[in-house]
Design a protein around this motif. Structure first.
Motif, PDB file in Angstrom:
ATOM      1  N   SER A 186       0.559  -1.316  -0.139  1.00 23.88           N
ATOM      2  CA  SER A 186      -0.156   0.084  -0.087  1.00 23.88           C
ATOM      3  C   SER A 186       0.955   1.339  -0.300  1.00 23.88           C
ATOM      4  O   SER A 186       1.807   1.272   1.055  1.00 23.88           O
ATOM      5  N   LEU A 187       0.782   2.426  -0.481  1.00 24.97           N
ATOM      6  CA  LEU A 187       1.301   3.180  -0.979  1.00 24.97           C
ATOM      7  C   LEU A 187       1.621   4.162   0.453  1.00 24.97           C
ATOM      8  O   LEU A 187       2.237   4.313   0.702  1.00 24.97           O
ATOM      9  N   ASN A 188      -0.685   4.612   0.885  1.00 25.96           N
ATOM     10  CA  ASN A 188      -0.381   4.787   1.877  1.00 25.96           C
ATOM     11  C   ASN A 188       0.259   4.222   3.613  1.00 25.96           C
ATOM     12  O   ASN A 188       0.667   4.868   4.501  1.00 25.96           O
ATOM     13  N   LEU A 189       0.476   3.020   3.400  1.00 27.29           N
ATOM     14  CA  LEU A 189       1.314   2.095   4.047  1.00 27.29           C
ATOM     15  C   LEU A 189       2.974   2.605   4.155  1.00 27.29           C
ATOM     16  O   LEU A 189       3.354   3.260   5.603  1.00 27.29           O
ATOM     17  N   VAL A 190       3.367   2.792   3.165  1.00 25.75           N
ATOM     18  CA  VAL A 190       5.028   3.847   2.947  1.00 25.75           C
ATOM     19  C   VAL A 190       4.693   4.425   3.551  1.00 25.75           C
ATOM     20  O   VAL A 190       5.899   4.952   4.032  1.00 25.75           O
ATOM     21  N   ARG A 191       3.622   5.134   3.382  1.00 19.47           N
ATOM     22  CA  ARG A 191       3.635   7.066   3.483  1.00 19.47           C
ATOM     23  C   ARG A 191       3.865   7.262   4.899  1.00 19.47           C
ATOM     24  O   ARG A 191       4.658   7.533   5.486  1.00 19.47           O
TER      25      ARG A 191
ATOM     26  N   PHE B 122       4.606   3.773  -6.904  1.00 17.05           N
ATOM     27  CA  PHE B 122       5.757   4.036  -6.537  1.00 17.05           C
ATOM     28  C   PHE B 122       6.621   5.623  -7.254  1.00 17.05           C
ATOM     29  O   PHE B 122       7.384   5.838  -7.032  1.00 17.05           O
ATOM     30  N   LEU B 123       6.389   4.942  -8.193  1.00 17.85           N
ATOM     31  CA  LEU B 123       7.107   5.219  -9.939  1.00 17.85           C
ATOM     32  C   LEU B 123       6.277   5.776 -11.136  1.00 17.85           C
ATOM     33  O   LEU B 123       4.948   5.277 -10.984  1.00 17.85           O
ATOM     34  N   SER B 124       6.576   6.985 -11.364  1.00 14.93           N
ATOM     35  CA  SER B 124       6.105   6.829 -12.784  1.00 14.93           C
ATOM     36  C   SER B 124       6.463   6.457 -13.667  1.00 14.93           C
ATOM     37  O   SER B 124       7.960   5.787 -14.306  1.00 14.93           O
TER      38      SER B 124
ATOM     39  N   LYS C  42       8.504   7.866 -16.263  1.00 16.32           N
ATOM     40  CA  LYS C  42       9.223   9.000 -16.146  1.00 16.32           C
ATOM     41  C   LYS C  42      10.792   8.024 -16.413  1.00 16.32           C
ATOM     42  O   LYS C  42      10.885   7.329 -15.228  1.00 16.32           O
ATOM     43  N   LYS C  43      11.524   7.781 -17.475  1.00 15.80           N
ATOM     44  CA  LYS C  43      12.084   6.963 -16.931  1.00 15.80           C
ATOM     45  C   LYS C  43      13.248   7.290 -15.610  1.00 15.80           C
ATOM     46  O   LYS C  43      14.334   6.562 -15.262  1.00 15.80           O
ATOM     47  N   ASP C  44      13.500   9.057 -15.367  1.00 17.16           N
ATOM     48  CA  ASP C  44      14.805   9.434 -14.953  1.00 17.16           C
ATOM     49  C   ASP C  44      14.165   9.783 -13.499  1.00 17.16           C
ATOM     50  O   ASP C  44      13.771  10.303 -12.702  1.00 17.16           O
ATOM     51  N   ASP C  45      12.564   8.481 -13.299  1.00 17.60           N
ATOM     52  CA  ASP C  45      12.188   9.231 -11.477  1.00 17.60           C
ATOM     53  C   ASP C  45      12.459   8.156 -10.998  1.00 17.60           C
ATOM     54  O   ASP C  45      12.760   6.958 -11.420  1.00 17.60           O
ATOM     55  N   HIS C  46      13.249   8.118  -9.832  1.00 22.89           N
ATOM     56  CA  HIS C  46      13.392   7.425  -8.581  1.00 22.89           C
ATOM     57  C   HIS C  46      13.127   7.852  -8.006  1.00 22.89           C
ATOM     58  O   HIS C  46      13.928   7.167  -6.292  1.00 22.89           O
ATOM     59  N   PHE C  47      12.364   8.689  -6.791  1.00 18.77           N
ATOM     60  CA  PHE C  47      12.116   8.764  -6.213  1.00 18.77           C
ATOM     61  C   PHE C  47      10.384   8.604  -5.383  1.00 18.77           C
ATOM     62  O   PHE C  47      10.157   9.039  -6.526  1.00 18.77           O
ATOM     63  N   PHE C  48      10.310   8.046  -4.344  1.00 20.84           N
ATOM     64  CA  PHE C  48       8.979   7.892  -4.095  1.00 20.84           C
ATOM     65  C   PHE C  48       9.021   9.236  -2.110  1.00 20.84           C
ATOM     66  O   PHE C  48       9.584   8.972  -1.925  1.00 20.84           O
TER      67      PHE C  48
ATOM     68  N   ASP D 215      12.194  -3.195  -5.289  1.00 26.09           N
ATOM     69  CA  ASP D 215      12.192  -4.440  -5.270  1.00 26.09           C
ATOM     70  C   ASP D 215      12.306  -4.467  -6.462  1.00 26.09           C
ATOM     71  O   ASP D 215      12.855  -3.722  -7.403  1.00 26.09           O
ATOM     72  N   ARG D 216      12.098  -5.683  -7.032  1.00 26.26           N
ATOM     73  CA  ARG D 216      13.342  -6.430  -8.293  1.00 26.26           C
ATOM     74  C   ARG D 216      13.009  -5.545 -10.270  1.00 26.26           C
ATOM     75  O   ARG D 216      13.283  -5.324 -10.179  1.00 26.26           O
ATOM     76  N   ASP D 217      11.318  -5.543  -9.580  1.00 22.81           N
ATOM     77  CA  ASP D 217      10.929  -5.068 -10.568  1.00 22.81           C
ATOM     78  C   ASP D 217      10.508  -3.819 -11.200  1.00 22.81           C
ATOM     79  O   ASP D 217       9.720  -3.234 -10.369  1.00 22.81           O
ATOM     80  N   ARG D 218      11.213  -2.865 -12.242  1.00 22.91           N
ATOM     81  CA  ARG D 218      10.905  -1.494 -12.024  1.00 22.91           C
ATOM     82  C   ARG D 218       9.219  -1.368 -12.721  1.00 22.91           C
ATOM     83  O   ARG D 218       8.479  -0.157 -11.843  1.00 22.91           O
TER      84      ARG D 218
END
Length: 347
Positions: free
Chosen positions: A94-99, A130-132, A134-140, A119-122
Motif C-alpha cells: 500500500s502507498l499509504n502504508l509506505v507513506r 511508487f514511480l511514474s 518517466k525513466k528518470d523518476d527514481h524517488f517516492f 523491489d525487483r522489477d521496475r
C-alpha cells in the motif's frame, strides 16, 4: 467477506493465545540481544478502513517495546524497505502504508537519504504508483527507489547457487546475454543474484502482502525477501521442495537474517487461491496487519487465516500447514519453531 476474515482471526487467537493489549507496565532494555524464540511473537493490529490509515505512530512503538528494540540512526544507520509490487496494481504494498512508515522514520531522526525503497522489477513499482513511467523518476516522497535494472541492485559475488536449470523465459535471456560463451552461460544459469549492494550496509523492513501459493503454500513475508528480491527466481517458483528450500536457505544467510528489523503482512489486500498471478475472484480486503521480527512466524499465522478464508468464503480445501516444507526447513536452519509462533493483539 470481512465478517468471515474477522471470524478466522478470532479462531486464530483462540489457538495461538492473544495476550494482553500492550501497555507501559513492563520496562525492557532497548536493543538487548533477543533469541530466535523470543522473536516468534507476532502482533495483530487493526488499522483504518480500507487501508487509509495504519496508525503506525501507535503500533510501532508498542512493537519496539515488546521486542526490546529502539529503531533510530544511532543503532541502525541505514534502512532498506522491501516492497511487494509483483502483481500490482491488483495486489501490492500500500502507498499509504509506505507513506506512514516514511513519516515515522523521519520523526525517529532518519534523513531521507538514509532510507531506500526497493523491489525487483521496475514495472511493478510503476504499476503500484511508487514511480511514474518517466525513466528518470527514481524517488517516492523524496526517498530513492531502486530495482534490479540498476547497477546498485545486484553484486557479482553474492548469489544463491543451485544446479536447477532456469525457466524457459530466463534461459532465453541468458542465451541473448551470452551468445558466444556457452560455459559462462551455463555457470550463470545456476546462479540467482541477491540485492547485496542494498542490504550490505542497511537493516531491512519488509512490507509483504499475503497470497496463497500452490507450491510454497503462502507467498508472504519470507518469500518477499528472498524469491521476490533475487534474479533467476523462475526456476524455483513452481517446485514444491526447491522453492521452500530456497526461501529458507536465502533467509538464513547471516547478512540477511541478522539485519532484520521487522516485517509487516498487510491484509488490506490479500488473495486466498489461484496464486502466482492476480485473480480478483479470490482477492479480499481486511483492516488488519501483522507485524513481527520473524518472517516465518508472520507467514505461519497468515497461512492459518488464508486457510480459514478458503474454507469459509469459497468452500475450498485448506492447505496442509502441519507438513509445510517452508517451516520444516526454516526450523532445521534455526529460524524458529512453529510451536512457539503466537499472536498477540496490540490494537
Amino acid at each position: 467477506m470481512k465478517m468471515y476474515l474477522v471470524t478466522s482471526l478470532f479462531f486464530l487467537f483462540a489457538f495461538a493465545g492473544s495476550g494482553k493489549e500492550g501497555g507501559g507496565e513492563n520496562e525492557v532494555d532497548l536493543n538487548s540481544s533477543k533469541s530466535v524464540e523470543s522473536m516468534s511473537e507476532v502482533f495483530l493490529a487493526a488499522v483504518g478502513q480500507n487501508g487509509m490509515s495504519y496508525h503506525l505512530d501507535k503500533i510501532i512503538p508498542i512493537f519496539e517495546r515488546e521486542n526490546a528494540i529502539d529503531i533510530k540512526p544511532t543503532f541502525y544507520p541505514k534502512i532498506a524497505i522491501k516492497l511487494n509490487t509483483q502483481f500490482a496494481p491488483g495486489i501490492c504494498t500500500s502507498l499509504n502504508l509506505v507513506r506512514e512508515l516514511l513519516i515515522w522514520l523521519t520523526q525517529k531522526g532518519y534523513s531521507k537519504d538514509k532510507i531506500i525503497l526497493f523491489d525487483r522489477d521496475r514495472d511493478g513499482l510503476v504499476a503500484a504508483g511508487f514511480l511514474s513511467e518517466k525513466k528518470d523518476d527514481h524517488f517516492f516522497e523524496g526517498v530513492r527507489v531502486t530495482d534490479s535494472s540498476k547497477e546498485d541492485y545486484y553484486q557479482s559475488n553474492w548469489f544463491h547457487e543451485s544446479p536447477l536449470p532456469p525457466s524457459s523465459v530466463d534461459r532465453a535471456k541468458f542465451i541473448l546475454n551470452f551468445p558466444n560463451d556457452q560455459k559462462l552461460r551455463l555457470r550463470e544459469e545456476r546462479k540467482s543474484y541477491l540485492p547485496a549492494k542494498i542490504l550490505g550496509d542497511a537493516f531491512w523492513i519488509n512490507l509483504a502482502v499475503p497470497m496463497d501459493d500452490p507450491y510454497l503454500g503462502i507467498d508472504g513475508a519470507s518469500a518477499n525477501m528472498t524469491l521476490g528480491a533475487m534474479s533467476n527466481y523462475g526456476r524455483f517458483s513452481n517446485k514444491t521442495t526447491l522453492s521452500a528450500a530456497t526461501v529458507a536457505e536465502v533467509m538464513a544467510i547471516p547478512e540477511i537474517w541478522d539485519k532484520k528489523l521487522f516485517s509487516i503482512i498487510d491484509f488490506s489486500s490479500f488473495q486466498v487461491a489461484n496464486g502466482q498471478r492476480y485473480d480478483s475472484y479470490y482477492a479480499g480486503s481486511q483492516n488488519a496487519i501483522f507485524i513481527g521480527r520473524n518472517p516465518f512466524a508472520l507467514d505461519y499465522l497468515a497461512w492459518k487465516i488464508i486457510n480459514k478464508e478458503r474454507a469459509l468464503r469459497h468452500g475450498l480445501s485448506v492447505r496442509d500447514i502441519n507438513n509445510a516444507l517452508i517451516f520444516k526447513y526454516s526450523e532445521e536452519l534455526g529460524m524458529g519453531k512453529r510451536v512457539n509462533f503466537r499472536a498477540k493483539r496490540i490494537r
